[in-house]
Design an enzyme around this catalytic site. Structure first.
Site, short mmCIF file in Angstrom:
data_model
loop_
_atom_site.label_atom_id
_atom_site.label_comp_id
_atom_site.label_asym_id
_atom_site.label_seq_id
_atom_site.Cartn_x
_atom_site.Cartn_y
_atom_site.Cartn_z
N SER A 210 -4.55 13.58 -49.23
CA SER A 210 -5.05 14.78 -49.89
C SER A 210 -4.05 15.33 -50.90
CB SER A 210 -5.34 15.87 -48.84
OG SER A 210 -4.12 16.30 -48.25
N GLU A 231 -1.53 8.78 -54.38
CA GLU A 231 -2.95 8.56 -54.70
C GLU A 231 -3.71 9.60 -53.90
OE1 GLU A 231 -6.40 8.13 -54.26
OE2 GLU A 231 -6.32 6.09 -53.45
N LEU A 232 -4.25 10.60 -54.61
CA LEU A 232 -4.67 11.83 -53.94
C LEU A 232 -6.16 12.12 -54.00
CD1 LEU A 232 -1.69 14.07 -55.15
CD2 LEU A 232 -1.84 12.64 -53.11
N CYS A 265 -12.08 7.96 -51.93
CA CYS A 265 -11.44 8.74 -52.98
C CYS A 265 -12.04 8.44 -54.35
CB CYS A 265 -9.93 8.50 -52.99
SG CYS A 265 -9.46 6.76 -53.02
N GLU A 365 -13.08 17.75 -54.54
CA GLU A 365 -13.38 16.58 -53.72
C GLU A 365 -14.13 16.99 -52.46
OE1 GLU A 365 -11.12 12.55 -52.60
OE2 GLU A 365 -10.02 14.34 -52.02
#
Length: 465
Positions: A210, A231-232, A265, A365
């Protein structure tokens, strides 16, 4: 203080895994061991390293059925798809090994009389990989195998939801005779993760998770001047142009929105459709969505399993409630899926129209099976809306005009741009993001750059006596 890790299966709420957390002594021993063996590993010929790692991949794949069922029980992916993650793990690993020698060989500087000049890629040292539960193998492999191929040692901290994945990977390396200590896993809590990063024994951190988690990683690494790859996640858009193959766009984007119960994601969360195709796209998307089978993921007939836990489902419900309160309409009747919402982790897919960018659905998201669809006038409006997000992981355009697609792609704020596909990761290309989707890169030749450090050699061959 928390002393145990527990994994509750989203299938039925039962306890599936329980492990003791590593003690401070065990953590210190793991870091010391990694440092002790890494130097010798880095001196081994790369062909030797690749040979051992290739054997480990073979050992891992040999347990595909056991691993697939374990993934399903830990995080809820339908069993009919879970084996594909083992295959993907192997494919990514083998690709990264196939390009390792070329990616790691010295870079020669232009010839200069009397001098030899080149740049080597030195292993960073100890790589700390922190992997999530949603794609527990595919996220972990992105850094683990190339890091080892480059001559690093690796310590893996996997999600509490999928701890067995770390243990399975470790077992494959043991069976392949990887020198002990080069790959280790630690079951630890967030505070221990912070302390590991703050220590002077980690040289690179590779984190997938996250935005809040990424901020915590950066804070822990602050002042250490180490490599940090983040990598969020995303709020990924797609645009269906007037010249798109409509059937292909519908089939691809519905799958991109709902595969893995939307817990991806790079899954599709926003779809912008040229006004001329909007009604037809929506009608076809509803019909296709209604064909999903929501149920126990151990049933081979199930195509949509639960989200990872009831609390995660509550977060998705909040996003849905926000959209509905602001005028959105869900075109999917939950009763079609044979079960009422009981407050647990099982969620019917949601396909929303009458959406706008005041809604959380369209600008943040949401890790669940929901997607919003908006009509657009033209490319200009589509580009503006696609860029109107704090995230930038992937973006997709559906069109038959490749040059138009390239032009749109050049204007989009994204790490990966797709034409006529989505929700996909090609190991030959760098996996990276912009804005709140993170920084750094894994996979491809570029991925090796983030797991090594350059060292320049500047040699003057002739010196006057």
């Amino acid at each position: 203080m928390k002393k145990q890790l527990t994994t509750i299966s989203p299938i039925d709420g039962s306890l599936y895994v329980q492990r003791d957390l590593a003690t401070d002594t065990q953590i210190a021993q793991a870091l010391t061991h990694a440092h002790a063996v890494q130097k010798d590993w880095a001196r081994q010929p790369i062909a030797h390293r690749i040979r051992i790692l290739s054997t480990a991949i073979d050992r891992f794949v040999a347990n595909k059925e056991i691993i697939a069922e374990g993934i399903t029980r830990q995080m809820g992916r339908p069993i009919r798809y879970a084996g594909g993650e083992v295959d993907g793990f192997a494919a990514r690993a083998r690709h990264m090994l196939s390009i390792a020698e070329a990616s790691l060989r010295p870079i020669q500087a232009p010839p200069q009389e009397g001098y030899t000049r080149y740049i080597t890629r030195e292993p960073a040292g100890v790589v700390f990989t922190i992997a999530p539960w949603n794609y527990p193998l595919l996220t972990a492999v992105n850094s683990i195998v190339p890091a080892l191929a480059a001559g690093n040692a690796v310590i893996l901290k996997h999600s509490d939801q999928t701890p067995l994945c770390a243990e399975w990977i470790h077992q494959a390396f043991v069976e392949a005779d990887l020198p002990p200590g080069l790959f280790q896993y630690l079951h630890v809590d967030h505070d221990a993760v912070r302390r590991i990063i703050e220590s002077n024994q980690v040289n690179v951190v590779c984190f997938t998770g996250s935005v809040a988690g990424g901020r915590a990683i950066e804070q822990a690494a602050a002042g250490r001047f180490i490599g940090v790859g983040l990598e969020l996640g995303g709020n990924d858009p797609a645009y269906v142009r007037e010249d798109a193959n409509l059937g292909h766009a519908v089939e691809t984007l519905v799958d991109g929105a709902f595969f893995n119960s939307g817990q991806s994601c790079c899954g599709i969360q926003r779809i912008y459709v040229a006004q001329r195709h909007y009604d037809a796209f929506v009608q076809r998307a509803v019909a296709l969505t209604n064909q999903y089978v929501l149920g126990n993921p151990l049933d081979p007939a199930t195509t949509l399993g639960p989200v990872v836990r009831a609390s995660a489902a509550d977060g998705v419900r909040a996003v849905i409630a926000d959209a509905l309160a602001k005028g959105a309409k869900n075109l999917i009747d939950q009763q079609v899926f044979g079960r009422a919402d009981d407050g647990g982790p099982y969620l019917a897919p949601g396909l929303f129209v009458n959406v706008d960018h005041t809604m959380t659905l369209m600008n943040d998201e949401c890790f669940g099976p929901v997607v919003g669809i908006m009509p657009v006038r033209d490319d200009e409006q589509a580009i503006a809306l696609m860029n109107s997000s704090p995230y930038g992981l992937t973006a997709s355009v559906f069109t038959t005009d490749e040059q138009a697609a390239i032009g749109i792609g050049q204007r989009l704020e994204t790490g990966t741009f797709f034409m006529n596909r989505c929700d996909y990761l090609d190991p030959a290309l760098a996996w990276t993001g912009v804005k709140h989707s993170g920084r750094g890169a894994t996979l491809s030749q570029v991925g090796y750059e983030h797991l090594t450090r350059p060292k320049s050699f500047h040699l003057k061959r002739h010196v006057q006596p």
